[in-house]
Design a protein around this motif. Structure first.
Motif, PDB file in Angstrom:
ATOM      1  N   ILE A   1       4.645  23.744   5.586  1.00  0.00           N
ATOM      2  CA  ILE A   1       5.898  23.549   4.850  1.00  0.00           C
ATOM      3  C   ILE A   1       5.939  22.154   4.243  1.00  0.00           C
ATOM      4  N   GLU A   2       5.487  21.162   4.993  1.00  0.00           N
ATOM      5  CA  GLU A   2       5.448  19.801   4.463  1.00  0.00           C
ATOM      6  C   GLU A   2       4.509  19.713   3.264  1.00  0.00           C
ATOM      7  N   GLY A   3       3.365  20.384   3.350  1.00  0.00           N
ATOM      8  CA  GLY A   3       2.453  20.401   2.212  1.00  0.00           C
ATOM      9  C   GLY A   3       3.086  21.025   0.980  1.00  0.00           C
ATOM     10  N   GLY A   4       3.861  22.111   1.176  1.00  0.00           N
ATOM     11  CA  GLY A   4       4.549  22.728   0.051  1.00  0.00           C
ATOM     12  C   GLY A   4       5.613  21.828  -0.553  1.00  0.00           C
ATOM     13  N   LEU A   5       6.341  21.092   0.299  1.00  0.00           N
ATOM     14  CA  LEU A   5       7.357  20.166  -0.203  1.00  0.00           C
ATOM     15  C   LEU A   5       6.729  19.034  -1.012  1.00  0.00           C
ATOM     16  N   VAL A   6       5.631  18.484  -0.499  1.00  0.00           N
ATOM     17  CA  VAL A   6       4.966  17.396  -1.224  1.00  0.00           C
ATOM     18  C   VAL A   6       4.368  17.914  -2.524  1.00  0.00           C
ATOM     19  N   LEU A   7       3.865  19.149  -2.502  1.00  0.00           N
ATOM     20  CA  LEU A   7       3.275  19.739  -3.703  1.00  0.00           C
ATOM     21  C   LEU A   7       4.280  19.798  -4.850  1.00  0.00           C
ATOM     22  N   ILE A   8       5.554  20.012  -4.527  1.00  0.00           N
ATOM     23  CA  ILE A   8       6.589  20.056  -5.562  1.00  0.00           C
ATOM     24  C   ILE A   8       6.669  18.730  -6.311  1.00  0.00           C
ATOM     25  N   PHE A   9       6.388  17.626  -5.616  1.00  0.00           N
ATOM     26  CA  PHE A   9       6.530  16.297  -6.219  1.00  0.00           C
ATOM     27  C   PHE A   9       5.225  15.773  -6.838  1.00  0.00           C
ATOM     28  N   TRP A  10       4.187  16.593  -6.876  1.00  0.00           N
ATOM     29  CA  TRP A  10       2.928  16.151  -7.487  1.00  0.00           C
ATOM     30  C   TRP A  10       3.104  15.695  -8.936  1.00  0.00           C
ATOM     31  N   PRO A  11       3.783  16.462  -9.804  1.00  0.00           N
ATOM     32  CA  PRO A  11       3.938  15.988 -11.191  1.00  0.00           C
ATOM     33  C   PRO A  11       4.647  14.637 -11.281  1.00  0.00           C
ATOM     34  N   LEU A  12       5.660  14.416 -10.442  1.00  0.00           N
ATOM     35  CA  LEU A  12       6.352  13.125 -10.456  1.00  0.00           C
ATOM     36  C   LEU A  12       5.446  12.002  -9.968  1.00  0.00           C
ATOM     37  N   MET A  13       4.630  12.286  -8.959  1.00  0.00           N
ATOM     38  CA  MET A  13       3.714  11.268  -8.438  1.00  0.00           C
ATOM     39  C   MET A  13       2.679  10.874  -9.490  1.00  0.00           C
ATOM     40  N   LEU A  14       2.190  11.858 -10.232  1.00  0.00           N
ATOM     41  CA  LEU A  14       1.210  11.562 -11.287  1.00  0.00           C
ATOM     42  C   LEU A  14       1.844  10.751 -12.414  1.00  0.00           C
ATOM     43  N   LYS A  15       3.137  10.971 -12.662  1.00  0.00           N
ATOM     44  CA  LYS A  15       3.802  10.260 -13.748  1.00  0.00           C
ATOM     45  C   LYS A  15       4.182   8.840 -13.341  1.00  0.00           C
ATOM     46  N   LEU A  16       4.691   8.675 -12.123  1.00  0.00           N
ATOM     47  CA  LEU A  16       5.244   7.384 -11.721  1.00  0.00           C
ATOM     48  C   LEU A  16       4.214   6.423 -11.143  1.00  0.00           C
ATOM     49  N   PHE A  17       3.125   6.959 -10.610  1.00  0.00           N
ATOM     50  CA  PHE A  17       2.113   6.103  -9.983  1.00  0.00           C
ATOM     51  C   PHE A  17       0.770   6.277 -10.691  1.00  0.00           C
ATOM     52  N   SER A  18       0.032   5.206 -10.783  1.00  0.00           N
ATOM     53  CA  SER A  18      -1.288   5.234 -11.437  1.00  0.00           C
ATOM     54  C   SER A  18      -2.337   5.668 -10.423  1.00  0.00           C
ATOM     55  N   ILE A  19      -2.328   6.939 -10.078  1.00  0.00           N
ATOM     56  CA  ILE A  19      -3.265   7.484  -9.104  1.00  0.00           C
ATOM     57  C   ILE A  19      -3.840   8.775  -9.651  1.00  0.00           C
ATOM     58  N   ASN A  20      -4.981   9.162  -9.090  1.00  0.00           N
ATOM     59  CA  ASN A  20      -5.612  10.393  -9.539  1.00  0.00           C
ATOM     60  C   ASN A  20      -5.333  11.525  -8.558  1.00  0.00           C
ATOM     61  N   LEU A  21      -5.831  12.698  -8.877  1.00  0.00           N
ATOM     62  CA  LEU A  21      -5.542  13.890  -8.100  1.00  0.00           C
ATOM     63  C   LEU A  21      -6.142  13.822  -6.699  1.00  0.00           C
ATOM     64  N   ILE A  22      -7.280  13.172  -6.543  1.00  0.00           N
ATOM     65  CA  ILE A  22      -7.923  13.079  -5.226  1.00  0.00           C
ATOM     66  C   ILE A  22      -7.046  12.292  -4.254  1.00  0.00           C
ATOM     67  N   ILE A  23      -6.507  11.189  -4.738  1.00  0.00           N
ATOM     68  CA  ILE A  23      -5.638  10.374  -3.877  1.00  0.00           C
ATOM     69  C   ILE A  23      -4.390  11.157  -3.488  1.00  0.00           C
ATOM     70  N   ILE A  24      -3.840  11.925  -4.427  1.00  0.00           N
ATOM     71  CA  ILE A  24      -2.654  12.718  -4.124  1.00  0.00           C
ATOM     72  C   ILE A  24      -2.973  13.780  -3.063  1.00  0.00           C
ATOM     73  N   CYS A  25      -4.142  14.392  -3.159  1.00  0.00           N
ATOM     74  CA  CYS A  25      -4.541  15.390  -2.164  1.00  0.00           C
ATOM     75  C   CYS A  25      -4.682  14.752  -0.780  1.00  0.00           C
ATOM     76  N   LEU A  26      -5.281  13.565  -0.740  1.00  0.00           N
ATOM     77  CA  LEU A  26      -5.423  12.868   0.542  1.00  0.00           C
ATOM     78  C   LEU A  26      -4.053  12.476   1.100  1.00  0.00           C
ATOM     79  N   PHE A  27      -3.158  12.041   0.234  1.00  0.00           N
ATOM     80  CA  PHE A  27      -1.806  11.686   0.677  1.00  0.00           C
ATOM     81  C   PHE A  27      -1.072  12.913   1.218  1.00  0.00           C
TER      82      PHE A  27
END
Length: 368
Positions: free
Chosen positions: A113-139
């Motif tokens: 459930i936590e993974g699903g909640l964080v997944l919802i915020f992936w587009p915002l994380m990519l927009k607001l932070f200068s990080i790539n998809l690998i870092i987001i997956c690890l986070f």
């Protein structure tokens, strides 16, 4: 019985009970409403991605929201019943295996459930932070591990004696915590259909109790004092109003125009639809026999209960709207429409639902 058979039996039994009530939650009208709400939220999310500025303030808000997701859905299940402490007296190995398996199950489910909640915020994380998809997956994986750890800690905290006693589990505390977990779930189902045997949590709020006498019609309507007292003291109704207020307030800064009107109107509809069962309360008490109360009396009392609540919702939302968005004639027109819609739910929609409910009740009683 095998070491995992008890867990499978309890798990199957629980979900069999849940399935009986889910059909009332996801009925035809609710599915259509949720479908439109989902589409509106996707449109609002897309609009927010296009217009949200990139600065330290928005980054901080997103970080706080992500941290807040760790607070929700971390309650562990144990499937332990109050009688188990006596039934397994002398040999609790099978009961310990049930608790361990249920804890592992809860860790997996809550982390997903936590993974699903964080997944919802992936587009915002990519927009607001200068990080790539690998870092987001690890986070995301890190957040899931943290949620699993919180669930594990909570399960052991509930089961431990105070002071701690090695190799012993507090089965009575585990059973009480499991009852609280199930009561929370059944309280949600009770908003849509009566759940037999449900003990709703009741809590007195002294500062609200003092305001009861100022409720419009409180001293003139016979049923209204009971309705107001029930609304204030029962957590399911007061919490429903607070959640509606908070969700609507959170939508206002990020949406505008007729999309905002639709979303707020949908929240008002859900609030009134889930508040209507309160009108059927006390029907088995003396008022139905010694002093008969007809359907019209209940409808009038519900009107007096509902319209101040709807007006308070709209007043707070209007205040937030004036603060967050530029003042315009269109906004005033929207809020007037929202007030009219909310009052029509209270005075027209609720009348039909309450009348149909008591018609069904009389019809079923005549067949017995």
């Amino acid at each position: 019985m095998g070491k995992n058979n008890l867990f499978k039996q309890r798990w199957t039994e629980e979900w069999r009970h849940f399935s009986k009530y889910l059909k009332y939650v996801f009925n035809d009208h609710a599915v259509i409403a949720f479908f439109f709400l989902f589409g509106a939220l996707l449109f609002a999310y897309q609009h927010m991605l296009q217009t949200l500025p990139v600065n330290w303030w928005t980054q901080l808000c997103l970080a706080l929201v992500l941290l807040l997701t760790l607070i929700f859905f971390k309650t562990p299940a144990s499937f332990v019943k109050p009688a188990d402490a006596v039934f397994f007296l002398g040999d609790d190995q099978q009961l310990k295996q049930l608790w361990k398996t249920a804890t592992n199950y809860s860790m997996i489910i809550n982390s997903l459930i936590e993974g699903g909640l964080v997944l919802i915020f992936w587009p915002l994380m990519l927009k607001l932070f200068s990080i790539n998809l690998i870092i987001i997956c690890l986070f995301t994986a890190l957040m899931m591990l943290v949620k699993a750890y919180f669930t594990y800690q909570k399960a052991h905290q509930v089961a431990a004696f105070k002071p701690a006693t090695p190799q012993l589990l507090n089965w009575q505390a585990i059973a009480r915590f499991e009852e609280q977990r199930l009561n929370t779930i059944y309280t949600f189902f009770n908003l849509f259909v009566d759940v037999p045997g449900l003990q709703s949590s009741i809590k007195s709020h002294p500062w609200l109790e003092k305001l009861r006498s100022f409720w419009p019609g409180y001293h003139t309507d016979a049923l209204l004092p009971m309705y107001v007292t029930t609304f204030i003291r029962k957590q399911q109704y007061l919490g429903l109003w607070v959640r509606t207020l908070v969700l609507g307030s959170l939508l206002i800064p990020f949406t505008s125009g007729y999309l905002l009107l639709i979303l707020l109107g949908f929240l008002e509809y859900l609030f009134i639809a889930q508040l209507i069962p309160l009108a059927g309360g006390y029907r088995r008490l003396i008022f139905d026999y010694v002093i008969p109360v007809d359907v019209q009396d209940r409808q009038r009392a519900f009107h007096q209960l509902g319209w101040p609540l709807v007006m308070m919702l709209n007043l707070v939302w209007t205040s937030i709207l004036l603060i967050c968005q530029p003042i315009s004639i269109n906004q005033g027109f929207m809020m007037i429409l929202l007030v009219i819609f909310g009052l029509s739910l209270v005075f027209l929609y609720s009348d039909r639902i309450i009348a149909n409910t008591f018609k069904r009740r009389v019809k079923h009683a005549s067949k017995k």
